[in-house]
Structure formats: structure tokens, C-alpha cells
Design an enzyme around this catalytic site. Structure first.
Site: not given
Length: 160
Positions: A35-36
Site C-alpha cells: 500500500c502507498g
């Protein structure tokens, strides 16, 4: 049923309840290594390291429900968390956090601390729940809330 009665599976595959965390302040987070927001692992680890001796634990629950951003096996998740982010706080087996297959822990957390407009849905990875020593959900934080921004509330609950 209290939060401490809910069964969870460690990332090593052992079934337990959250009873070992009774009397501790917890920050329960749904995580995803691809995930970012994954750089938050470092901030979560720093909080854990800073306050673990004062009765605080970060508990990470990997989930692949959002854009399939978590690795395949629990072993791969554990390895990526340790190698890429230096995670040593407790991690648990991959779970679902929304829908019919949502883990009972996240059903409990979202019931106790609904999101915006009363929504019980988890919107994305790295939603965080601050839980006091008695298992009461004190506050819900969104994915964009950096771990460092929660530190003051953790200190307050710990009385430090």
C-alpha cells in the site's frame, strides 16, 4: 463478548485471544505491505518501541481487501514487514475487515468506533483503532492519520 475474548491467529499460525493485551493500550491497525501508506510501518514501529515498556502495543492485521495490496502468504507478509520496514510488533494472520467475511475483531472495532457518518466500513488500509487498557475503543483514525499524530493520545492513556 469483550474485545479480549475475540480469537485471533498470529502470523505464525497460533490461535489465541487478545487476553494477553488486557491492561495495555493498543493501536490496532489493518495493514498492507504494498500500500502507498506502508511507510507508516516505520512510525508504528517507533511508537511500539517507545512505549512498549509502559504498557502499549501496536497490533497489525494484514488485509488484502483493498486493491489486493497484501502479499500472498502470512510467511511472505511477515518477511516483508521485517525486512522492508523493521517491524517487530505483533502481526496476525491475514484477515478480511469488511463484509460478510469480516473478522469478528474488526466487526467489534467498527461497531464501537464507526467512521464518518456512522459507517461501519473500513475505507482503506492503515485504519487505526486506539483501545484503552480495559478494551474500550477510544478513537478511530483514518489511513492518512500518521502514527506520530496519535502519540499524544497514547501518552495520555498511558499517563506518561
Amino acid at each position: 463478548m469483550s474485545l479480549f475474548d475475540i480469537e485471533v491467529k498470529t502470523i505464525q499460525g497460533q490461535v489465541q485471544t487478545l487476553e494477553p493485551y488486557r491492561g495495555q493500550v493498543m493501536l490496532i491497525v489493518n495493514t498492507a505491505t504494498k500500500c502507498g501508506f506502508a511507510p507508516q510501518f516505520k512510525g508504528l514501529q517507533k511508537l511500539h518501541d517507545t512505549y512498549k515498556d509502559q504498557g502499549f502495543s501496536v497490533l497489525g492485521f494484514p488485509s488484502s481487501q483493498f486493491a489486493n495490496q497484501e502479499l500472498g502468504t502470512d510467511e511472505e507478509v511477515a518477511q516483508a514487514c521485517e525486512l522492508n520496514f523493521g517491524v517487530s510488533f505483533p502481526l496476525f494472520s491475514k484477515i478480511d475487515v469488511n463484509g460478510k467475511t469480516a473478522h469478528p475483531l474488526f466487526k467489534h472495532l467498527t461497531k464501537e468506533a464507526p467512521g464518518l457518518l456512522g459507517s461501519k466500513l473500513i475505507k482503506w488500509n492503515f485504519t487505526k483503532f486506539l483501545v484503552d487498557q480495559e478494551g474500550k475503543v477510544v478513537k478511530r483514525f483514518g489511513p492518512t492519520d500518521e502514527p506520530e499524530s496519535i502519540e499524544g493520545q497514547i501518552r495520555e492513556l498511558l499517563g506518561v
